[in-house]
Write a protein that holds these residues in place. Structure first.
Motif, PDB file in Angstrom:
ATOM      1  N   GLU A 155     -50.305 -38.780  46.599  1.00 16.48           N
ATOM      2  CA  GLU A 155     -50.897 -39.999  47.158  1.00 16.48           C
ATOM      3  C   GLU A 155     -51.416 -39.734  48.577  1.00 16.48           C
ATOM      4  O   GLU A 155     -52.531 -40.139  48.923  1.00 16.48           O
ATOM      5  CB  GLU A 155     -49.857 -41.123  47.171  1.00 16.48           C
ATOM      6  CG  GLU A 155     -50.450 -42.466  47.556  1.00 16.48           C
ATOM      7  CD  GLU A 155     -49.375 -43.480  47.968  1.00 16.48           C
ATOM      8  OE1 GLU A 155     -48.224 -43.344  47.530  1.00 16.48           O
ATOM      9  OE2 GLU A 155     -49.722 -44.394  48.736  1.00 16.48           O
ATOM     10  N   MET A 209     -54.588 -37.846  48.449  1.00 16.00           N
ATOM     11  CA  MET A 209     -55.729 -38.669  48.016  1.00 16.00           C
ATOM     12  C   MET A 209     -56.202 -39.581  49.145  1.00 16.00           C
ATOM     13  O   MET A 209     -57.398 -39.730  49.381  1.00 16.00           O
ATOM     14  CB  MET A 209     -55.316 -39.529  46.810  1.00 16.00           C
ATOM     15  CG  MET A 209     -55.136 -38.756  45.523  1.00 16.00           C
ATOM     16  SD  MET A 209     -54.382 -39.845  44.290  1.00 16.00           S
ATOM     17  CE  MET A 209     -54.328 -38.760  42.871  1.00 16.00           C
ATOM     18  N   ILE A 232     -60.792 -41.532  40.782  1.00 16.72           N
ATOM     19  CA  ILE A 232     -59.839 -40.466  41.100  1.00 16.72           C
ATOM     20  C   ILE A 232     -59.729 -39.617  39.850  1.00 16.72           C
ATOM     21  O   ILE A 232     -59.486 -40.136  38.757  1.00 16.72           O
ATOM     22  CB  ILE A 232     -58.444 -41.031  41.424  1.00 16.72           C
ATOM     23  CG1 ILE A 232     -58.468 -41.900  42.668  1.00 16.72           C
ATOM     24  CG2 ILE A 232     -57.428 -39.907  41.577  1.00 16.72           C
ATOM     25  CD1 ILE A 232     -57.155 -42.653  42.880  1.00 16.72           C
ATOM     26  N   SER A 292     -49.558 -37.922  38.960  1.00 17.20           N
ATOM     27  CA  SER A 292     -50.920 -38.396  39.190  1.00 17.20           C
ATOM     28  C   SER A 292     -51.024 -39.890  38.927  1.00 17.20           C
ATOM     29  O   SER A 292     -51.604 -40.626  39.719  1.00 17.20           O
ATOM     30  CB  SER A 292     -51.891 -37.656  38.279  1.00 17.20           C
ATOM     31  OG  SER A 292     -51.720 -36.288  38.430  1.00 17.20           O
ATOM     32  N   SER A 293     -50.465 -40.349  37.809  1.00 22.63           N
ATOM     33  CA  SER A 293     -50.563 -41.774  37.489  1.00 22.63           C
ATOM     34  C   SER A 293     -49.831 -42.612  38.523  1.00 22.63           C
ATOM     35  O   SER A 293     -50.313 -43.669  38.925  1.00 22.63           O
ATOM     36  CB  SER A 293     -49.964 -42.069  36.121  1.00 22.63           C
ATOM     37  OG  SER A 293     -50.241 -41.051  35.232  1.00 22.63           O
ATOM     38  N   ALA A 312     -51.882 -42.712  41.645  1.00 22.74           N
ATOM     39  CA  ALA A 312     -53.074 -43.560  41.457  1.00 22.74           C
ATOM     40  C   ALA A 312     -52.692 -45.041  41.418  1.00 22.74           C
ATOM     41  O   ALA A 312     -53.473 -45.901  41.832  1.00 22.74           O
ATOM     42  CB  ALA A 312     -53.797 -43.162  40.174  1.00 22.74           C
ATOM     43  N   PHE A 352     -58.944 -44.496  37.631  1.00 23.21           N
ATOM     44  CA  PHE A 352     -58.247 -43.200  37.580  1.00 23.21           C
ATOM     45  C   PHE A 352     -58.531 -42.503  36.252  1.00 23.21           C
ATOM     46  O   PHE A 352     -58.410 -43.109  35.187  1.00 23.21           O
ATOM     47  CB  PHE A 352     -56.746 -43.460  37.758  1.00 23.21           C
ATOM     48  CG  PHE A 352     -55.859 -42.301  37.388  1.00 23.21           C
ATOM     49  CD1 PHE A 352     -55.921 -41.106  38.089  1.00 23.21           C
ATOM     50  CD2 PHE A 352     -54.945 -42.413  36.343  1.00 23.21           C
ATOM     51  CE1 PHE A 352     -55.090 -40.043  37.757  1.00 23.21           C
ATOM     52  CE2 PHE A 352     -54.110 -41.352  36.001  1.00 23.21           C
ATOM     53  CZ  PHE A 352     -54.185 -40.173  36.718  1.00 23.21           C
TER      54      PHE A 352
END
Lengths: 172, 335
Positions: free
Chosen positions: B62, B65, B82, B94-95, B98, B105
């Protein structure tokens, strides 16, 4: 398609559906395996054996010191002192696992760290620590034996087989 | 309409997407390695104040990002997608990352090739006119990967001399259709190649044929020679895999030179006792967004090719005795 198939046949390989095109790599899997084995470093057997002997020997000698201590200074019988010595080693193995030291001992000592009872303690405590976040039932409870499970299963099965064979031999 | 696809597997971008910024977060061990000066953030410990390593990994991703967008000085809402992936089951890192950010995403799984895959797909979206800005990310964490693929972290064992060390790190690139910066010029999507390696400790050996295949296809599709690039970096083959890929290329008629290297070899020094070097999605992600990108911006490198290397097995498939299929995705970035 036929020409591509022949190319693969020449290499002694079966053409499967994924090989739509001529091979790019001028090596067969068999030749590749030989190169891999040549390049991949081998374990240093002599050094590992010596270190396992020293580390395993140290742990066992320390266990013997504990047993003698319990026999001479606490008045335990020989059998009770052996039990107490084993229990102390388990406690020590568990403690060193929790402190993050035991995996470093095994890194140096290899089987010398795994085979003594301290290694068994390590194989029980490390999953307990690892899976605590997943709860006490499905985490610690369910996954406690992930490492020690196979040792227990085959240890117990072997002991049953040996026990039965022993009693059959004694019959005759 | 002119096709952007060249040869068998390669796409050449007509309006090459621009790398607006790069950002990375690494763990303490990576922060002590030879590339320590190239990282944006080094964690003091592997937990970073979280209760589990899984949470730490999602938090690192996170951060990567968010900060990559801040660094480029553009508003977060101007980003269209993303694209990210990691190694954990159901790509939770990742999830979960996001979820905190709230942009559309696209989750990817390319194992350790994910950074190259997300960059290539991000560039495809931008050049295709489907997006103006995308975040391309990947992450891995040593301890979450150990737990999932190997043994409990405190379990004592001796690792094989050819085993690699999963990198704790997350990296992001922000790609855009306008602005200044290096350009993503082409991408070669790999095929799944399996040469029969079954030892999950010898990932380099499992992946080398797939990487060689992608490299050979990249050069034949574009009619280039390896000396076109200043640097050709494979993702995480490690020292054994790098030797193997060079051997395969030499035997297959591709000339190799000193411009060949591997992110897994670069990220750790031999003194750090990782055996064959670094691995994991985070490995190529932090080396690309750190060391390599900085050298491109400073002008030391002009043209680079990154070939992300992924082994596509699971802990179940390897226990069932299946061999390890692997894939390599290549992206070229030019100043």
């Amino acid at each position: 398609m036929k020409e591509i198939r022949e190319l693969y046949n020449k290499r002694g390989e079966k053409m499967n559906q994924s090989n739509l095109r001529p091979p790019t790599i001028n090596l067969t899997p068999k030749e590749y395996k030989e190169i891999t084995q040549r390049i991949s470093p081998k374990p240093k057997v002599l050094k590992n054996v010596i270190m396992a002997f020293l580390v395993g020997g140290l742990i066992c000698s320390f266990g013997q010191i504990l047993i003698n201590f319990y026999m001479n200074y606490t008045g335990l019988s020989k059998i009770a002192a052996q039990m107490a010595g084993t229990a102390s080693l388990i406690l020590l193995g568990a403690l060193l696992t929790g402190l993050g030291v035991y995996d470093k001992i095994v890194k140096i000592g290899g089987a010398g760290g795994i085979v003594p009872v301290t290694g068994f303690a390590n194989s029980m405590v490390s999953p307990a620590l690892e899976y605590k976040r997943e709860g006490y039932v499905f985490g610690v409870g369910g996954k406690l034996f992930t490492v020690a499970g196979p040792i227990l299963v085959y240890g117990i099965v072997t002991s049953i087989i040996v026990g039965i064979s022993y009693s059959i031999i004694n019959w005759f | 309409m002119v096709s952007k696809k060249v040869g068998n597997q390669t796409v050449v971008f007509q309006n090459p997407p621009i790398v607006l910024s790069g950002y990375n977060v690494v763990g303490p061990k990576e922060g002590e390695g030879p590339l320590k000066g190239s990282f944006d953030k080094v964690l003091a410990d592997t937990y970073d104040g979280e209760k589990s390593w899984e949470k730490t990994e999602a938090k690192m991703l996170e951060t990567a990002m968010r900060e990559v967008v801040n660094k480029a000085n553009v508003p977060l809402v101007s980003v269209d997608y993303i694209l990210a992936g990691d190694l954990l089951n159901q790509i939770i890192s990742s999830s979960f990352a996001a979820r905190q950010i709230g942009l559309p995403f696209i989750g990817l799984y390319g194992a350790c090739s994910t950074m190259a895959l997300s960059t290539a797909l991000g560039a495809v979206l931008i050049d295709g006119g489907f997006a103006s800005k995308v975040i391309c990310s990947a992450s891995s964490h040593h301890d979450t990967a150990e737990r999932q693929f190997r043994l409990p972290t405190e379990q004592g064992n001796q690792r094989a001399m050819y085993a690699q060390w999963t990198v704790t790190g997350a990296g992001s690139l922000l790609l855009g259709n306008s602005g200044a910066g290096p350009k993503v010029t082409s991408a070669t999507f790999g095929r799944v190649i399996d040469y029969g390696e079954t030892d999950t400790n010898n990932m380099g050996a499992a992946m080398a044929p797939a990487i060689a295949d992608t490299i050979i296809n990249h050069f034949s599709d574009l009619n280039r020679q390896p000396d076109y690039y200043d640097l050709i970096a494979t993702g995480d083959l490690g020292s054994i895999g790098l030797q193997l890929v060079l051997e395969i290329l030499n035997k297959s008629g591709t000339k190799t030179g000193i411009n060949f290297t591997d992110c897994g070899v670069m990220i750790f020094s031999p003194k750090q006792d990782t055996h064959a070097g670094g691995s994991g999605c985070g490995c190529s992600a932090v080396v690309l967004t750190g060391h390599i990108l900085k050298k491109i911006i400073s002008g030391e490198l002009k043209k680079i090719l990154l070939i992300g290397s992924g082994s596509l097995h699971s802990s179940t498939s390897s226990l069932q005795g299946e061999s390890i299929p692997a894939i390599g995705h290549a992206v070229s970035i030019e100043a």
